[in-house]
Design an enzyme around this catalytic site. Structure first.
Site, mmCIF file in Angstrom:
data_model
loop_
_atom_site.group_PDB
_atom_site.id
_atom_site.type_symbol
_atom_site.label_atom_id
_atom_site.label_comp_id
_atom_site.label_asym_id
_atom_site.label_seq_id
_atom_site.Cartn_x
_atom_site.Cartn_y
_atom_site.Cartn_z
ATOM 1 N N HIS A 192 0.836 -1.213 0.000
ATOM 2 C CA HIS A 192 0.000 0.000 0.000
ATOM 3 C C HIS A 192 0.871 1.264 0.000
ATOM 4 C CE1 HIS A 192 -2.955 -2.722 2.385
ATOM 5 N NE2 HIS A 192 -3.482 -2.572 1.178
ATOM 6 N N LYS A 243 -20.588 -5.774 9.760
ATOM 7 C CA LYS A 243 -19.828 -7.028 9.565
ATOM 8 C C LYS A 243 -18.344 -6.701 9.564
ATOM 9 C CE LYS A 243 -20.255 -7.110 4.564
ATOM 10 N NZ LYS A 243 -20.249 -7.909 3.395
ATOM 11 N N ARG A 245 -2.438 -6.711 -8.088
ATOM 12 C CA ARG A 245 -1.318 -7.628 -7.919
ATOM 13 C C ARG A 245 -1.435 -8.704 -9.003
ATOM 14 N NH1 ARG A 245 -2.757 -8.210 -1.762
ATOM 15 N NH2 ARG A 245 -4.649 -8.477 -2.935
ATOM 16 N N SER A 264 -2.712 -7.831 3.368
ATOM 17 C CA SER A 264 -2.980 -7.661 4.801
ATOM 18 C C SER A 264 -3.422 -8.993 5.401
ATOM 19 C CB SER A 264 -4.076 -6.619 5.010
ATOM 20 O OG SER A 264 -3.709 -5.395 4.442
#
Ligand code: PNS
Length: 163
Positions: free
Chosen positions: A19, A43, A94, A132
């Site tokens: 990032h 959520k 990616r 992440s």
């Protein structure tokens, strides 16, 4: 410059060097980048709270204060972008596996607000395999992710998983 502020939305749970690389490259094209954490209280399975994530992002870009702004938003990204007066969304790509999801989101956002453009940047080669999700999994299982996340994030991750 027609569009001086770009929005870089995501979960950033936590921010990784992938990032960070993307933000720095975006600053070659845009005057400012808003790193915008999307929040969904209904959520939310995040590891870090929104204030924690904001603090980490601010820490990473401390020397670029003024050009990189950390923020969070609820609701639709397109509405947030409009409130911020920006018409450009930045997303990183990616592997090919990212493509379908990103393509769907870009088209949906474009349908919701046709004046909004999504620009894709290729992730740097050294961050190609960083995400992440994997970073959290590896640290959670005792692995080393130094070099894949900024130092302040590494410290926070270690604290989270300290037992
Ligand atoms: O880092 P992520 O989790 O891949 O980011 C996804 C994100 C935050 C960009 C996406 O979920 C989003 O834009 N959420 C805000 C709510 C919204 O606008 N949803 C419709 C997307 S077409």
């Amino acid at each position: 410059m027609a569009h001086s502020t770009a929005i870089y939305p995501g979960s950033f749970d936590p921010i990784t060097n992938g990032h960070v690389d993307l933000v720095k490259r975006t600053l070659r094209v845009f005057e400012k980048v808003i790193v915008a954490i999307a929040t969904n209280p209904d959520k939310d399975h995040s590891l870090f709270t929104v204030p924690e994530r904001l603090e980490m992002i601010n820490g990473v870009f401390a020397d670029l204060k003024g050009r990189v702004l950390a923020d969070s938003f609820h609701g639709l990204l397109v509405n947030y972008a409009e409130r911020k007066g920006s018409t450009v969304i930045i997303r990183g790509l990616r592997a090919v596996s990212d493509f379908e999801y990103e393509f769907q989101m870009a088209l949906m956002n474009h349908r919701l607000k046709p004046q909004l453009e999504t620009l894709f940047m290729m992730t740097g080669e050294s961050e190609f395999y960083t995400s992440s999700r994997l970073v959290k999994e590896v640290v959670g299982l005792g692995g080393d992710v130094s070099g894949l996340v900024p130092d302040n994030v590494l410290k926070k991750l270690k604290e989270k998983f300290k037992r």
